[in-house]
Design an enzyme around this catalytic site. Structure first.
Site, short mmCIF file in Angstrom:
data_model
loop_
_atom_site.label_atom_id
_atom_site.label_comp_id
_atom_site.label_asym_id
_atom_site.label_seq_id
_atom_site.Cartn_x
_atom_site.Cartn_y
_atom_site.Cartn_z
N HIS A 82 13.66 66.64 14.03
CA HIS A 82 14.91 66.19 13.84
C HIS A 82 14.78 64.75 13.17
O HIS A 82 13.97 63.69 13.80
CB HIS A 82 15.71 66.01 14.99
CG HIS A 82 17.28 65.97 14.86
ND1 HIS A 82 18.05 67.29 14.58
CD2 HIS A 82 18.05 64.92 14.62
CE1 HIS A 82 19.17 66.94 14.32
NE2 HIS A 82 19.52 65.47 14.17
N ARG A 168 33.10 61.52 14.79
CA ARG A 168 32.44 60.23 14.73
C ARG A 168 32.08 59.82 13.06
O ARG A 168 32.18 58.75 12.55
CB ARG A 168 31.06 60.22 15.40
CG ARG A 168 31.30 59.98 17.00
CD ARG A 168 29.82 60.24 17.56
NE ARG A 168 28.78 59.28 17.14
CZ ARG A 168 27.50 59.74 16.81
NH1 ARG A 168 27.38 61.44 17.09
NH2 ARG A 168 26.51 59.28 16.45
N LYS A 187 21.52 68.31 21.40
CA LYS A 187 21.39 69.63 20.42
C LYS A 187 19.78 70.34 20.55
O LYS A 187 19.51 71.31 20.78
CB LYS A 187 21.34 69.42 18.96
CG LYS A 187 22.83 69.14 18.56
CD LYS A 187 22.75 68.98 17.23
CE LYS A 187 22.14 67.67 16.52
NZ LYS A 187 23.43 66.94 16.19
N1 URA Z 1 21.96 62.93 13.64
C1 URA Z 1 22.43 63.62 14.78
O1 URA Z 1 22.20 64.60 14.87
N2 URA Z 1 23.41 62.94 15.32
C2 URA Z 1 23.86 61.81 15.17
O2 URA Z 1 24.49 61.12 15.73
C3 URA Z 1 23.06 60.93 14.27
C4 URA Z 1 22.13 61.70 13.31
#
Ligand code: URA
Length: 434
Positions: A82, A168, A187
């Site tokens: 990620h 956000r 996640k």
């Molecule tokens: N990537 C994400 O999944 N969440 C964030 O808040 C910033 C980047």
């Protein structure tokens, strides 16, 4: 418990308890707490920050806000990756087929664009017909069958993050360390991988502009991952200028395809090899980074990584032909240069401004409901340290609206500084945190 009291406590600098955090996350997920109260709380968090225990409580509450994926039916060690988000960050598009071609099962959940940064799901949708709306069954079958599947965040996987992420994005509350750490790690924990490799960006195009903040974010996420029993590694990489040359959905897909053909930009390739090595080591396919890099280079050289991308695109509804004929990707009607105003060395490119140029052209979202134009964006002609002559193109703009192209051109010119002396080169990979 009242949401009003929670907002006020945070606004005044107090530390929220795990119960208070769970109360607002559960209430928001169920639709009982409205967007406007959560927006106010997010802004309070932005200014007052969160402690380590608040961040952990927020991560766990979000990870528990829905189902957890059970990947036990997938054979092998599942390694997820990620990125904290950047400009021109098409890493997953090339990296996923590369590591899958080396035998690591890639069961990846990706997101859409956020703020000035792009998202893998939007980029993949540049392949006509491609879908990331897979059922869990299809997702697992695709990974077992071809070694790779990427899906969007389902409604029942960390749904609290899904709602908060979109909120956000449009309330200027993305770039807070605790909110990013909890968003990513909730996640990743819910998505069930055995190991997690994080690409933490730093520089003017990252949410964490300062390297010290990026390092703190990386350390925080590694700690959360380890506490949850997942092997977690973070790579800190440069985002002080766009990654590679292409910025914009279809344009980035094209650059990722070129990279799998062996014609990738040096910085982008270096990042894919560094992250890929960590993934191969975590997945038990390589003993060290030298061996891992050789394996990754080999699957580019023999065409296996490109073919893996074609299999993956086809398995998710797109045409494999497009991978071999990227000219079939969506194309913008207007292509025009941004001419350099003077001769000299490109000294700096304010990177988030480049992301905003792509947004102005229509490549990103202004509101939660905005549709994006997959064909638009920019391709840089020079990067930091390159010499340009006055009148030569600094970048090419891809647009479908002349007015937007003009606005993006002005913004791009304001983002670039040109000097007489070549700037010093900073290292691209800053650190690997294990
Ligand atoms: N990537 C994400 O999944 N969440 C964030 O808040 C910033 C980047």
């Amino acid at each position: 418990m009242r949401m009003y009291d929670i907002i006020m406590k945070k606004r005044n600098g107090g530390e929220l308890t795990a119960e208070e955090i769970r109360f607002f996350i559960d209430g928001y997920t169920r639709g009982e707490i409205p967007d406007y109260q959560v927006s106010a709380l997010m802004m309070a968090v932005y200014f007052q920050k969160m402690t380590e225990s608040e961040t952990l409580a927020l991560t766990m509450a979000m990870a528990d806000s829905g189902d957890r994926l059970d990947l036990t039916e997938i054979r092998g060690i599942k390694v997820d990756k990620h990125s904290t988000g950047g400009v021109g960050d098409k890493t997953s598009l090339a990296l996923a087929p590369m590591v899958a071609a080396c035998g690591i099962p890639v069961a990846k959940m990706s997101g859409r664009g956020l703020g000035h940064t792009g998202g893998t799901i939007d980029k993949l949708e540049s392949f006509p017909g491609f879908t990331t709306a897979l059922t869990t069954r299809q997702f697992i079958e695709n990974v077992n069958h071809i070694g790779i599947a990427i899906m969007g965040q389902t409604a029942d996987l960390a749904p609290a993050d899904k709602k908060l992420y979109a909120l956000r994005d449009v309330t200027a509350t993305v770039d807070n360390m605790s909110l990013i750490a909890s968003s990513i790690m909730s996640k990743k924990l819910a998505a069930g991988a055995d190991a997690i490799v994080l690409d933490v960006k730093t520089g003017s195009g990252a949410f964490m502009k300062k390297e010290s903040d990026a390092r703190a974010l990386a350390e925080e996420m590694v700690k959360i991952g380890k506490n949850a029993g997942r092997k977690t590694i973070a790579v800190i990489s440069d985002m002080d200028q766009p990654l590679g040359y292409a910025v914009g959905n279809a344009l980035e897909v094209k650059e990722a395809i070129e990279t799998l053909k062996g014609n990738g930009p040096a910085d982008f390739l270096e990042l894919c090899l560094t992250l890929g090595s960590q993934m191969l080591i975590a997945g038990g396919k390589a003993g060290d980074s030298k061996q891992a890099k050789e394996m990754l280079e080999a699957v580019i050289a023999d065409g296996n990584a490109l073919e893996k991308m074609a299999e993956f695109v086809e398995a998710q509804g797109g045409s494999r032909e497009t991978v071999y004929h990227p000219e079939q990707l969506p194309k913008a009607r207007i292509v025009r240069p941004v001419p350099a105003p003077v001769s000299g060395y490109i000294d700096h490119i304010v990177c988030d401004e480049v992301g905003i140029c792509s947004l102005i052209l229509g490549g990103g979202r202004e509101t939660k409901e905005s549709e994006i134009d997959l064909s638009v964006g920019l391709v840089l002609c020079g990067k930091v340290g390159d010499y340009v002559r006055a009148g030569e193109a600094l970048a090419m703009l891809y647009a479908n609206d002349g007015g937007k192209a003009e606005a993006a051109e002005k913004r791009y010119l304001a983002a670039c500084s040109i000097t007489d002396t070549p700037p010093e080169k900073a290292p691209f990979i800053k650190a690997v945190i294990v």
